[in-house]
Design a protein around this motif. Sequence first.
Motif, PDB file in Angstrom:
ATOM      1  N   ALA A  80      -0.231  -4.247 -13.050  1.00 25.10           N
ATOM      2  CA  ALA A  80      -1.020  -4.364 -11.818  1.00 25.10           C
ATOM      3  C   ALA A  80      -0.085  -4.833 -10.714  1.00 25.10           C
ATOM      4  CB  ALA A  80      -2.175  -5.342 -12.027  1.00 25.10           C
ATOM      5  N   PRO A  81      -0.544  -4.907  -9.473  1.00 24.75           N
ATOM      6  CA  PRO A  81       0.335  -5.398  -8.406  1.00 24.75           C
ATOM      7  C   PRO A  81       0.903  -6.776  -8.739  1.00 24.75           C
ATOM      8  CG  PRO A  81      -1.624  -4.410  -7.453  1.00 24.75           C
ATOM      9  CD  PRO A  81      -1.850  -4.467  -8.940  1.00 24.75           C
ATOM     10  N   GLY A  82       2.200  -6.855  -8.899  1.00 24.41           N
ATOM     11  CA  GLY A  82       2.860  -8.109  -9.221  1.00 24.41           C
ATOM     12  C   GLY A  82       2.758  -8.529 -10.674  1.00 24.41           C
ATOM     13  N   VAL A  83       2.154  -7.702 -11.520  1.00 24.92           N
ATOM     14  CA  VAL A  83       1.969  -8.047 -12.938  1.00 24.92           C
ATOM     15  C   VAL A  83       2.591  -6.948 -13.803  1.00 24.92           C
ATOM     16  CG1 VAL A  83       0.320  -8.580 -14.759  1.00 24.92           C
ATOM     17  CG2 VAL A  83      -0.182  -9.236 -12.389  1.00 24.92           C
ATOM     18  N   ALA A  84       3.564  -7.320 -14.646  1.00 25.27           N
ATOM     19  CA  ALA A  84       4.202  -6.347 -15.533  1.00 25.27           C
ATOM     20  C   ALA A  84       3.317  -6.088 -16.749  1.00 25.27           C
ATOM     21  CB  ALA A  84       5.557  -6.866 -15.991  1.00 25.27           C
ATOM     22  N   PRO A  85       3.381  -4.889 -17.308  1.00 28.46           N
ATOM     23  CA  PRO A  85       2.693  -4.640 -18.585  1.00 28.46           C
ATOM     24  C   PRO A  85       3.257  -5.556 -19.660  1.00 28.46           C
ATOM     25  CG  PRO A  85       3.457  -2.587 -17.583  1.00 28.46           C
ATOM     26  CD  PRO A  85       4.106  -3.699 -16.825  1.00 28.46           C
ATOM     27  N   GLN A  86       2.482  -5.774 -20.720  1.00 31.17           N
ATOM     28  CA  GLN A  86       3.002  -6.567 -21.827  1.00 31.17           C
ATOM     29  C   GLN A  86       4.133  -5.816 -22.518  1.00 31.17           C
ATOM     30  OE1 GLN A  86       0.136  -8.265 -24.485  1.00 31.17           O
ATOM     31  NE2 GLN A  86      -1.199  -8.970 -22.834  1.00 31.17           N
ATOM     32  N   ALA A  87       5.003  -6.560 -23.168  1.00 24.87           N
ATOM     33  CA  ALA A  87       6.246  -5.981 -23.708  1.00 24.87           C
ATOM     34  C   ALA A  87       5.983  -4.837 -24.678  1.00 24.87           C
ATOM     35  CB  ALA A  87       7.066  -7.083 -24.385  1.00 24.87           C
ATOM     36  N   PRO A 126      -4.795   0.732  -4.697  1.00 24.63           N
ATOM     37  CA  PRO A 126      -3.562   1.128  -4.005  1.00 24.63           C
ATOM     38  C   PRO A 126      -3.134   0.205  -2.869  1.00 24.63           C
ATOM     39  CG  PRO A 126      -4.913   3.049  -4.421  1.00 24.63           C
ATOM     40  CD  PRO A 126      -5.734   1.864  -4.795  1.00 24.63           C
ATOM     41  N   LEU A 127      -4.072  -0.384  -2.134  1.00 24.77           N
ATOM     42  CA  LEU A 127      -3.720  -1.229  -1.000  1.00 24.77           C
ATOM     43  C   LEU A 127      -3.873  -2.715  -1.306  1.00 24.77           C
ATOM     44  CD1 LEU A 127      -5.276   0.841   1.940  1.00 24.77           C
ATOM     45  CD2 LEU A 127      -2.905   0.765   1.163  1.00 24.77           C
ATOM     46  N   MET A 128      -3.932  -3.054  -2.581  1.00 23.47           N
ATOM     47  CA  MET A 128      -4.126  -4.443  -2.979  1.00 23.47           C
ATOM     48  C   MET A 128      -2.768  -5.122  -3.165  1.00 23.47           C
ATOM     49  SD  MET A 128      -6.544  -5.763  -6.116  1.00 23.47           S
ATOM     50  CE  MET A 128      -7.911  -4.804  -5.466  1.00 23.47           C
ATOM     51  N   THR A 129      -2.600  -6.276  -2.565  1.00 21.14           N
ATOM     52  CA  THR A 129      -1.360  -7.035  -2.722  1.00 21.14           C
ATOM     53  C   THR A 129      -1.398  -7.838  -4.015  1.00 21.14           C
ATOM     54  OG1 THR A 129      -2.178  -9.030  -1.627  1.00 21.14           O
ATOM     55  CG2 THR A 129      -1.266  -7.289  -0.208  1.00 21.14           C
ATOM     56  N   SER A 150       1.545   3.533 -14.335  1.00 24.03           N
ATOM     57  CA  SER A 150       0.928   2.627 -13.377  1.00 24.03           C
ATOM     58  C   SER A 150      -0.292   3.319 -12.782  1.00 24.03           C
ATOM     59  CB  SER A 150       1.925   2.279 -12.263  1.00 24.03           C
ATOM     60  OG  SER A 150       1.252   1.609 -11.206  1.00 24.03           O
ATOM     61  N   LEU A 151      -1.364   2.567 -12.595  1.00 24.55           N
ATOM     62  CA  LEU A 151      -2.599   3.155 -12.087  1.00 24.55           C
ATOM     63  C   LEU A 151      -2.784   2.948 -10.589  1.00 24.55           C
ATOM     64  CD1 LEU A 151      -5.033   2.271 -15.010  1.00 24.55           C
ATOM     65  CD2 LEU A 151      -3.749   4.381 -14.606  1.00 24.55           C
ATOM     66  N   VAL A 152      -1.740   2.441  -9.920  1.00 24.18           N
ATOM     67  CA  VAL A 152      -1.844   2.203  -8.482  1.00 24.18           C
ATOM     68  C   VAL A 152      -2.122   3.499  -7.736  1.00 24.18           C
ATOM     69  CG1 VAL A 152      -0.580   1.452  -6.442  1.00 24.18           C
ATOM     70  CG2 VAL A 152      -0.429   0.130  -8.549  1.00 24.18           C
ATOM     71  N   GLU A 153      -1.554   4.607  -8.201  1.00 22.90           N
ATOM     72  CA  GLU A 153      -1.746   5.881  -7.512  1.00 22.90           C
ATOM     73  C   GLU A 153      -2.665   6.823  -8.286  1.00 22.90           C
ATOM     74  OE1 GLU A 153       2.139   7.493  -6.706  1.00 22.90           O
ATOM     75  OE2 GLU A 153       2.179   6.486  -4.764  1.00 22.90           O
ATOM     76  N   ALA A 154      -3.465   6.282  -9.187  1.00 18.86           N
ATOM     77  CA  ALA A 154      -4.315   7.138 -10.015  1.00 18.86           C
ATOM     78  C   ALA A 154      -5.261   7.993  -9.184  1.00 18.86           C
ATOM     79  CB  ALA A 154      -5.113   6.281 -10.995  1.00 18.86           C
ATOM     80  N   THR A 155      -5.775   7.427  -8.093  1.00 20.10           N
ATOM     81  CA  THR A 155      -6.746   8.174  -7.280  1.00 20.10           C
ATOM     82  C   THR A 155      -6.096   9.288  -6.463  1.00 20.10           C
ATOM     83  OG1 THR A 155      -6.572   6.449  -5.583  1.00 20.10           O
ATOM     84  CG2 THR A 155      -8.413   6.299  -7.134  1.00 20.10           C
ATOM     85  N   ARG A 156      -4.774   9.312  -6.393  1.00 16.50           N
ATOM     86  CA  ARG A 156      -4.098  10.435  -5.714  1.00 16.50           C
ATOM     87  C   ARG A 156      -4.088  11.677  -6.594  1.00 16.50           C
ATOM     88  NH1 ARG A 156       1.708   9.230  -3.435  1.00 16.50           N
ATOM     89  NH2 ARG A 156       1.428  11.440  -2.972  1.00 16.50           N
TER      90      ARG A 156
END
Length: 300
Positions: free
Chosen positions: A84-91, A151-154, A102-108
């Motif tokens: 997530a924004p600022g959060v890495a996936p687990q190892a 997508p626009l979430m900090t 990453s799902l930040v651009e999933a809606t594109r």
Amino acid sequence: MAAFAAAGVLGAAGAAAFVWFGVYDVSATGPHLQPVHSLLEIALQRAVQRRSDAHPPPRDLLTRERVMQGAACFRDRCVACHGAPGVAPQAFSLGMQPVPSSLVEATRHWRPQDLYWITRNGIKMSGMPAWEYRLEEGELWAIVAFLDALPLMTPDQYRTLTASPEQSPEQSSEKTPEKSSASVGKVEGVAAARCDGIVDAPAPLVPPLATVELAQRAFRQHGCTACHTIPGVVGPDTSNGPRLSGLAGRDRIGGKAFPTEDGLTAWIRDPQAIDAHNAMPTLGVSETQARLMARYLLSH
């Protein structure tokens, strides 16, 4: 025609030899060959688009309450693999192949009904599970609504929005997120929703499945095939647990439960409560699903 037939036979023989002699490297330390990766991407897109229109999104999809609930579900179910924004996936997820996107651009790339279908049904051989039996219908759509705001979430907004319900506002990293977009502006405050209930009965499928097919799906989605061979249910060749056939003719199930619908349902739901020394874990199967599975087993 004979030439085409011969070519087909040779192609099939070559493919069979390719598989039988273990030529293709299936290890997760090596990626798919680029043609294989591209082919799987195309297959994914076409398969989802063909099926997802049967599930149109709610007209009020992007409400504040739905996005808030989606944030809680994303925190509890999705962030471990997708980050997530600022959060890495687990190892562990970083060693998967393909790596969860990453799902930040999933809606594109996907429409709301596409994202719903993927979340509900999962994707074969990708590590993406089906959440149909673990999230309510409203929670599935809530995740889709949250992805619209993502997508626009900090990072600060994400941390505040997904603060655990037990946390006070002072314990979260920041105060209420600023309204940096129309979507994010709808998600004020700290998420209070949870995603920890047992799904008693998944939403109806389109097209609907027969009772036998629903039971077979329930066995697969609750992981029963990992330990048991079940008549009519596709799964690995395993002997971790006994073969689940002819249960109606047995004196006891697991040496304890009676081979009746009520007895088998109780065993499926909480085997540890019946016999704490048996190896079968309690999987959180709902009453409805357990009865469906029990009826199936008693008839095979």
